[in-house]
Design a protein around this motif. Sequence first.
Motif, PDB file in Angstrom:
ATOM      1  N   GLU A 183     -75.836 -48.856  -0.722  1.00  0.00           N
ATOM      2  CA  GLU A 183     -74.916 -49.692   0.047  1.00  0.00           C
ATOM      3  C   GLU A 183     -73.664 -48.936   0.464  1.00  0.00           C
ATOM      4  O   GLU A 183     -72.970 -49.329   1.397  1.00  0.00           O
ATOM      5  CB  GLU A 183     -74.531 -50.945  -0.745  1.00  0.00           C
ATOM      6  CG  GLU A 183     -74.167 -50.720  -2.207  1.00  0.00           C
ATOM      7  CD  GLU A 183     -72.714 -50.341  -2.423  1.00  0.00           C
ATOM      8  OE1 GLU A 183     -71.887 -50.677  -1.559  1.00  0.00           O
ATOM      9  OE2 GLU A 183     -72.420 -49.714  -3.448  1.00  0.00           O
ATOM     10  N   ILE A 186     -72.982 -48.054   4.122  1.00  0.00           N
ATOM     11  CA  ILE A 186     -72.422 -49.062   5.024  1.00  0.00           C
ATOM     12  C   ILE A 186     -71.064 -49.524   4.490  1.00  0.00           C
ATOM     13  O   ILE A 186     -70.572 -50.588   4.855  1.00  0.00           O
ATOM     14  CB  ILE A 186     -73.369 -50.265   5.227  1.00  0.00           C
ATOM     15  CG1 ILE A 186     -73.832 -50.837   3.887  1.00  0.00           C
ATOM     16  CG2 ILE A 186     -74.566 -49.862   6.075  1.00  0.00           C
ATOM     17  CD1 ILE A 186     -74.597 -52.137   4.001  1.00  0.00           C
ATOM     18  N   CYS A 187     -70.476 -48.690   3.639  1.00  0.00           N
ATOM     19  CA  CYS A 187     -69.194 -49.032   3.036  1.00  0.00           C
ATOM     20  C   CYS A 187     -68.232 -47.858   3.180  1.00  0.00           C
ATOM     21  O   CYS A 187     -67.964 -47.421   4.290  1.00  0.00           O
ATOM     22  CB  CYS A 187     -69.404 -49.441   1.579  1.00  0.00           C
ATOM     23  SG  CYS A 187     -67.935 -50.170   0.815  1.00  0.00           S
ATOM     24  N   LEU A 188     -67.754 -47.308   2.060  1.00  0.00           N
ATOM     25  CA  LEU A 188     -66.665 -46.336   2.131  1.00  0.00           C
ATOM     26  C   LEU A 188     -67.118 -44.898   1.880  1.00  0.00           C
ATOM     27  O   LEU A 188     -66.382 -44.090   1.323  1.00  0.00           O
ATOM     28  CB  LEU A 188     -65.544 -46.713   1.152  1.00  0.00           C
ATOM     29  CG  LEU A 188     -65.743 -46.506  -0.345  1.00  0.00           C
ATOM     30  CD1 LEU A 188     -64.386 -46.640  -1.062  1.00  0.00           C
ATOM     31  CD2 LEU A 188     -66.718 -47.472  -0.944  1.00  0.00           C
ATOM     32  N   GLU A 189     -68.311 -44.540   2.318  1.00  0.00           N
ATOM     33  CA  GLU A 189     -68.842 -43.208   2.021  1.00  0.00           C
ATOM     34  C   GLU A 189     -67.967 -42.086   2.568  1.00  0.00           C
ATOM     35  O   GLU A 189     -67.698 -41.097   1.885  1.00  0.00           O
ATOM     36  CB  GLU A 189     -70.264 -43.052   2.564  1.00  0.00           C
ATOM     37  CG  GLU A 189     -70.871 -41.703   2.217  1.00  0.00           C
ATOM     38  CD  GLU A 189     -72.378 -41.689   2.329  1.00  0.00           C
ATOM     39  OE1 GLU A 189     -73.016 -40.971   1.554  1.00  0.00           O
ATOM     40  OE2 GLU A 189     -72.915 -42.397   3.203  1.00  0.00           O
ATOM     41  N   ARG A 345     -62.248 -49.466   2.323  1.00  0.00           N
ATOM     42  CA  ARG A 345     -63.183 -50.238   3.127  1.00  0.00           C
ATOM     43  C   ARG A 345     -64.139 -49.338   3.900  1.00  0.00           C
ATOM     44  O   ARG A 345     -64.162 -48.128   3.701  1.00  0.00           O
ATOM     45  CB  ARG A 345     -62.431 -51.164   4.085  1.00  0.00           C
ATOM     46  CG  ARG A 345     -61.472 -50.455   5.031  1.00  0.00           C
ATOM     47  CD  ARG A 345     -61.319 -51.233   6.317  1.00  0.00           C
ATOM     48  NE  ARG A 345     -62.596 -51.354   6.977  1.00  0.00           N
ATOM     49  CZ  ARG A 345     -62.933 -52.356   7.775  1.00  0.00           C
ATOM     50  NH1 ARG A 345     -62.084 -53.315   8.001  1.00  0.00           N
ATOM     51  NH2 ARG A 345     -64.112 -52.389   8.362  1.00  0.00           N
ATOM     52  N   SER A 346     -64.904 -49.954   4.766  1.00  0.00           N
ATOM     53  CA  SER A 346     -65.976 -49.244   5.464  1.00  0.00           C
ATOM     54  C   SER A 346     -65.438 -48.307   6.535  1.00  0.00           C
ATOM     55  O   SER A 346     -64.247 -48.262   6.824  1.00  0.00           O
ATOM     56  CB  SER A 346     -66.938 -50.264   6.082  1.00  0.00           C
ATOM     57  OG  SER A 346     -66.235 -51.128   6.940  1.00  0.00           O
ATOM     58  N   GLN A 678     -68.354 -60.063   0.972  1.00  0.00           N
ATOM     59  CA  GLN A 678     -69.489 -59.867   1.867  1.00  0.00           C
ATOM     60  C   GLN A 678     -70.299 -61.158   1.980  1.00  0.00           C
ATOM     61  O   GLN A 678     -69.726 -62.224   2.101  1.00  0.00           O
ATOM     62  CB  GLN A 678     -70.341 -58.678   1.400  1.00  0.00           C
ATOM     63  CG  GLN A 678     -69.693 -57.328   1.637  1.00  0.00           C
ATOM     64  CD  GLN A 678     -68.749 -56.899   0.538  1.00  0.00           C
ATOM     65  OE1 GLN A 678     -69.000 -57.103  -0.637  1.00  0.00           O
ATOM     66  NE2 GLN A 678     -67.655 -56.272   0.918  1.00  0.00           N
ATOM     67  N   ALA A 775     -72.952 -42.446   7.830  1.00  0.00           N
ATOM     68  CA  ALA A 775     -72.499 -43.782   7.463  1.00  0.00           C
ATOM     69  C   ALA A 775     -72.319 -44.644   8.713  1.00  0.00           C
ATOM     70  O   ALA A 775     -72.097 -44.138   9.810  1.00  0.00           O
ATOM     71  CB  ALA A 775     -71.187 -43.701   6.689  1.00  0.00           C
ATOM     72  N   MET A 778     -68.345 -48.991  11.999  1.00  0.00           N
ATOM     73  CA  MET A 778     -68.268 -50.445  12.161  1.00  0.00           C
ATOM     74  C   MET A 778     -67.424 -50.923  13.339  1.00  0.00           C
ATOM     75  O   MET A 778     -67.540 -52.072  13.743  1.00  0.00           O
ATOM     76  CB  MET A 778     -67.717 -51.064  10.872  1.00  0.00           C
ATOM     77  CG  MET A 778     -68.639 -50.916   9.682  1.00  0.00           C
ATOM     78  SD  MET A 778     -70.176 -51.840   9.896  1.00  0.00           S
ATOM     79  CE  MET A 778     -70.871 -51.736   8.245  1.00  0.00           C
TER      80      MET A 778
END
Length: 788
Positions: A183, A186-189, A345-346, A678, A775, A778
Amino acid sequence: MEVEISRRRFLQGSVALSIVGGTAMLSDQLLSSSAEEKSTSNAKIKNVPFLCGMCVNKCAGLAHVENGVVTKLDPNPYFPKSRNMLCPRGNAGIQTLYDPDRLKYPLVRIGERGDGKYKRVSWEEAYNAILHGTDKFKGILQILDEEKDNRATIGYCNGEGLSKEGFEVLMGQKIGTPNYVDEISICLETTLGGYFNTIGAYGEADMSNADYAIVAGANRAEAIITPDTMDMFKRTERRGLKLIVLDPRFTNTAAKADRWYAINPGTDLAFVLALTYVAFNENLYNKEFCQKYMVGYEDYKKHILSHKYTPKWAEKITGIPAKEIHKTAVEFMRARSPIYYQGRRSVFSKNDFQLRRAMAIYQGLSGNLDKKGGIVFGKKLTLPAEEVNAPMYAQVKSRFDREGIAIPTDKTGSWILFRNMVLEGKNPYPIRAMFMRKHNPMSGVPNTTKTEQFLRKMDLNVMIDILPSDTAMFCDVILPEASYLERTSPVASYGGLEPAIVQRKAAIKPLYETKTPEVIFKELAEKLTDPLWKNTLKYDEDVQDDTKGMSAKELEEYKKENGFDLADAWEKSVEEANKERVIKAFGEEAWKILDEKGVYYPNMDKYHKQLNPNEFQYYPEDKKNYSVKGDKLKVIANFKNLAKKGVDPMPTWHDEWNFKVPEGKFRLVTGRHAQFTQSGTTNNMMLRDLIPTNYVWINRRVAQKMGIKFGDMVEVSSKVGKIHLKAYPTEKIAPNQTFMLHGFGGMSKGMEMAYGNGGNDARIIIDEIEPVYGAAAMHTTNVEIRKV
């Protein structure tokens, strides 16, 4: 969701519940005052320490249990990380436990994928369906037989939580597939990657002692209300911390700021480069710190100055006046303890990795790293590693989701790239099964239409979860997991200024036919072990060579010694493993403290003190871990190895990132709300009282021209999909931009509170990726809005 028995057979008999005013009460207590008095006088009452599972923060609490019913959740005053605090989401965890729509027993699909038609089965029948399939879908044994034991034909994904590593052990190490999509992609990678590659760690922002902070795109007043959020707001508004907020919209965080800049989405990098230009050009940076700790800072200085990243240049890109950029740069560098807040955050845009690197470098230029009031690294209390006897499979292929990304990660992968390559037929071998746990890609991964196509393409989909999510409705077997209040989880160590060991204990036994994650992992592993071992013997030439001529007894010993017994990782219960690890690391007394209070750290009995009714001391000031790096501290400004991977070695702006929105369209920005996590909380009736649905923000003047009023239903569409939700005209967003909260728009009829409520942003966000890690980007989607 249709099941062969009544959906509403919920907590029958003595545990029938109603959630009233934040408290779970026995139904007969609601009807009779004498019954309430009798129950109170004879009640078996206990307080059980737990770790909250409602969001990533993992605050500690105490579950008040009366006669086997959780009636109240309180904060645990012993955990330094959560500091005697439990937010609205944390308090609403009791509703997750007693949600009438919970998955209560194993289900096997009898209809078509997505129609919600399932049959209630026993656990044994569910495991058999995973292994052998039914007339509706294939089982894992047939799939692996057809793929000649290539375990990579199985994909898996996992949500955040304390049992996450156990699922990764089951799927990645024991079953043996490399195709994991975390996950985090789709987040803070890129936030984590940018900071780790630049300063060696993500770090912790010491807002309690900072005097100046830039917070960009992080809406702390709304998105996540935790103690470090409160540290910031206790000191804003001329109480010691000057706060500068950058955000495309006017948020509640911006309302608390000294200055708010409505930056164009995706242009934060230009802002940071301009700040850096001022620091170098006017010699405002900490030269002594840079010379001692910063690798390639002279190269970076030449790079910034030669590119002329001036405030005037950045003004045209960001929309922020040059004089304001200059003022912010000067203030930041002249502050005693400034922080450029890292964010949680993402990914914003395709330049997000370089943005995070630029932020980390700029923080380094101030010299305010690894010290009080800056970004600190802290310490962690080390627990013994848990060894896994992982088998080696000769037939397994390597993962393939690497196309077009510079730093592919075997650990986390790229959700979008993995899914899209399968749909486009670019995978070098078939992906035929998905095992999923505590994860809802139908709501979380951009371009829901493609996610649905991907799930329909599989021969087998398995879900382990607590609610019948949108993704669960596309699964063939659904295994009901106990909620976080019904399970003891693996012990965890949380580092930082005040490190601690924490343990979540089961407040009550699992309700209905649900099971704890580790029990599910073990039982499923036991069911799969012998059949999959025979498949390996059939196709794996290395194993064939090793076992040639062995007797049945010798063969069994070989299987166990070499890790092909898939269940051996769970020979000990979670409780036994926790006790053993803690005693080994810290001794018997530490275990007693942890078992009783849920928290342990050295000298806790001496350090922990109550300061007032709401505040506690955890570590004395001189024992907090402000400075731990010493001469090992390093800031890498010129990362030359990146160039070999096709990535700029130093943060650089490219004109393709300039903010542009076609006439008549809007740039979509998404975010989350303090009372929602979420899509995981959209069925929670307590939280729905606080925020019933999501709206699409439209600039008030634009909405007026379009004839759109508050509450009007509108259609928001992009090139990948469309959704319907209500309009919120406001001056708090620019005319060419729009905003909506993430996590709504559920389409699973099995979740009555969430079904059809609001819009799912994943349906309209285009599936673009940033090029370093792959990633999800968004905030690159342009949408159209029309009244319906």
